[in-house]
Design an enzyme around this catalytic site. Structure first.
Site, short mmCIF file in Angstrom:
data_model
loop_
_atom_site.label_atom_id
_atom_site.label_comp_id
_atom_site.label_asym_id
_atom_site.label_seq_id
_atom_site.Cartn_x
_atom_site.Cartn_y
_atom_site.Cartn_z
N GLY A 165 35.06 42.46 45.72
CA GLY A 165 33.92 41.87 46.08
C GLY A 165 32.65 42.81 46.95
O GLY A 165 32.15 43.44 47.19
N TRP A 215 34.36 50.07 41.81
CA TRP A 215 33.31 50.15 40.99
C TRP A 215 32.50 50.36 41.71
O TRP A 215 31.95 49.07 42.28
CB TRP A 215 33.77 49.12 39.91
CG TRP A 215 32.18 48.73 39.33
CD1 TRP A 215 31.49 47.83 39.23
CD2 TRP A 215 32.17 48.95 37.80
NE1 TRP A 215 30.57 47.24 38.67
CE2 TRP A 215 30.86 48.12 37.22
CE3 TRP A 215 32.56 49.90 36.68
CZ2 TRP A 215 30.48 48.63 35.70
CZ3 TRP A 215 32.37 50.13 35.40
CH2 TRP A 215 31.37 49.52 35.01
#
Ligand code: AGP
Length: 606
Positions: free
Chosen positions: A100, A73
């Site tokens: 992250g 993403w």
């Protein structure tokens, strides 16, 4: 949000990882890839959907029973083949997948480049395999332990190396990671639904913990390198529950994800040294300095986020700012000039009215900037300047974590503009400090008060009408709270400027009518509380929301206390109890919380 799946065992890893990654598709992604260990590391990755990766993997035989896979993403670097994970070092001897944000990636990459490392992508992640390669300690886990002190930010990493071909190592820091314990086979994943068909026995790594997976078993270590005591849990969710990570509804899951969504959004743009970087904003300093007026244009919840932007841009920057419903803006013949900035806000990036408003603004030669949650969405692709909220995919029709990250993005944007315009910067330093505290304070509020708010909402079963009232930014949040209650519990709710009630609407307040009174703006709190008292004097059942609960004792029947932040940031916290009240009221009324009647998640028609 990105997804990680890794495997070590007797079986071929590729089909297992493809399966696992497909189970993570719901999280939203723009590219996918995997790496397999067989006479060296073979990486297969591509931008686009999982079927593209599957075709590539099936195009020729890919063997290997050690592997790592990833759905991306995009946060740093546009969706592309090169930016897809896994990422490798120059020699191709190390492969890494990452969830992250590594905040200090730019300085790490600069250092690595100056020592001769070549980079193939625009991602923050690619710093990791190059660090592993340049800091090799003769053992894969020791090397991972050696590099992590250099990483700042949030990361869940799964790593493999040709130098240590029969193992995977992993580390968790702020980004979830779990280990699956199969029959002589082991998995690592960011989301257990990826592996539950193979095992329901998992170890959730704690922050700072490392793991080594080999065909002989799993070892977990604490951040000090000492073996950790682990407590495997058995997961007995059904498949639907798995989609929601065990929550009864996506909406509640997404409300609870808000601290992480805020962390990812703020950390994605605000560096340790207070530098704010928006990699997809191309406006130069001159254009920013010239901005003479701002328009915030959106629909629904996104529009309510824009109300905060108006406050920040006007009261803290002194830039005249209008907020517009996109469906009105596009038809009201707006007066736009080249030194006007139109900011469109859209979670989905596909809302027809907002898209049309943006195109109309571009046609009228205004500067345009989009705040959106979906990389690759139509608005993201057509806007010349973009700030992505990093909330991860929002599945429930009722927007929660996207809204709250829009508030964070607008706060960062106001600070960014202030720094460029070099005015009132000191005021914004307090705001930046407050922003850093926001994720933790949101988490603290949810931990301490989610159950008590649920109890208060039990009354929602009987609500017919409800009023959300406040002044200034409290009125802005009241509008969002009232929309939430309406759209998922079907209770008729109205948001009212507290000072306006006495000009008519107060006539509707009678015995037992619920009034949600927001009193968080210190400069207005006295007047707000006296307005709330006016409703109580007429029989209202008042639910007070404030960081000064002691001020509301005789104005409210029940009080929801908030942590303290500077006034402009209080909406990020005060909206959370309104979300929870609406959610639990809808549940107790038996409503379809995630898919309320008549509504769609993205309104792609006029
Ligand atoms: C929010 O809870 C609603 N589902 C709706 O108002 C939504 O905010 C609006 O349709 C705008 O959607 P967007 O942010 O995707 O453009």
């Amino acid at each position: 949000m990105c997804g990680i799946v890794g495997y070590v065992g007797e079986r071929q890893a590729a089909p297992l990882m493809l399966d696992g990654l497909k189970k993570l598709e719901y999280r939203g992604y723009d590219s996918a890839g995997l790496a397999l260990q067989h006479q060296g590391i073979n990486v297969i990755k591509a931008q686009g959907r999982m079927d593209i990766l599957e075709k590539l993997v099936h195009s020729r035989e890919h063997v290997g029973n050690v592997g790592i896979g990833h759905t991306r993403w995009a946060t740093h670097g546009k969706p592309s083949d090169e930016n897809s994970h896994p990422h490798c070092d120059c020699s191709g001897q190390f492969a890494v997948v990452h969830n992250g944000i590594i905040e200090n990636y730019l300085e790490l990459i600069d250092e690595l480049k100056s020592s001769g490392q070549q980079f193939a992508s625009e991602t923050d992640t690619e710093a990791v395999p190059h660090l592993l390669s340049t800091m090799w300690q003769g053992d894969l886990l020791s090397t991972l332990m050696a590099i992590t002190p250099k990483l700042e930010g949030s990361y869940a990493l799964a790593v493999m190396s040709e130098k240590s071909p029969d193992e995977l190592v992993a580390v968790r820091h702020d980004s979830p990671l779990a280990i699956g314990i199969g029959d002589d086979e082991y998995f690592v994943t960011s989301d257990i639904r990826a592996i539950l068909e193979h095992t329901r026995d998992v170890i959730y790594l704690e922050d700072g913990q490392f793991a080594r997976l080999t065909p002989r078993g799993v070892q977990v270590f604490n951040s000090d390198g000492q073996p950790a005591e682990v407590f495997p849990v058995h997961i007995d969710w059904d498949s639907e529950a798995i989609e929601k990570s065990g929550y009864p509804h996506f909406m509640l899951k997404e409300i609870m994800e808000q601290p992480d969504a805020l962390r990812n959004t703020i950390a994605g743009y605000l560096a340790e040294d207070d530098e704010i970087r928006f990699p997809d904003v191309k406006l130069d300093a001159g254009e920013i300095k010239d901005i003479s007026k701002i328009f915030l244009v959106a629909c629904g919840t996104a529009y309510h986020a824009g109300l905060l932007g108006k406050h920040l841009f006007e009261t803290m920057l002194g830039i005249p700012t209008e907020t517009d419903l996109a469906s009105e803006f596009r038809y009201r013949n707006p007066v736009l000039q080249p030194d006007h900035l139109v900011i469109v806000i859209s979670q989905s990036g596909e809302t027809a009215d907002t898209l049309a408003a943006m195109r109309e603004s571009l046609r009228r030669q205004a500067k345009v900037l989009a705040i959106t949650n979906v990389v690759g969405s139509t608005i993201a692709r057509e806007a010349p300047n973009v700030i992505y909220t990093k909330a991860g995919p929002e599945t429930a029709v009722a927007s929660t974590k996207a809204y709250i990250t829009q508030l964070a993005a607008l706060s960062l944007l106001a600070c960014y503009v202030s720094r460029v315009q070099d005015n009132k910067w000191d005021k914004f330093k307090t705001l930046l400090q407050g922003l850093r505290e926001v994720p933790h304070l949101a988490e603290q509020f949810l931990d301490k008060h989610k159950d008590s708010v649920e109890k208060i909402a039990k009354d929602g079963q009987h609500w017919r009408d409800a009023f959300f009232i406040g002044r200034g930014l409290d009125w802005a949040v009241a509008q969002e709270g009232s929309l939430k209650l309406k759209e998922i519990s079907y209770v008729h709710a109205e948001a009212y400027a507290a000072g306006e009630l006495k000009h008519g609407t107060l006539a509707l307040v009678e015995e037992g009518v619920p009034v949600i009174g927001l009193a968080t703006q210190q400069s207005l709190i006295d007047k707000t509380i006296s307005n709330i008292k006016e409703t109580k004097a007429r029989g209202a059942y008042v639910i007070g929301i404030s960081q000064f609960p002691e001020r509301m004792t005789d104005a409210a029947d029940v009080i929801i206390p908030l942590p303290k932040l500077p006034d402009p940031l209080m909406p990020i916290l005060s909206v959370i109890p309104t979300q929870l009240l609406s959610y639990h009221a809808a549940v107790i009324r038996g409503c379809d919380v995630d898919k309320p009647r008549n509504l769609a998640k993205s309104v792609t028609v006029e």
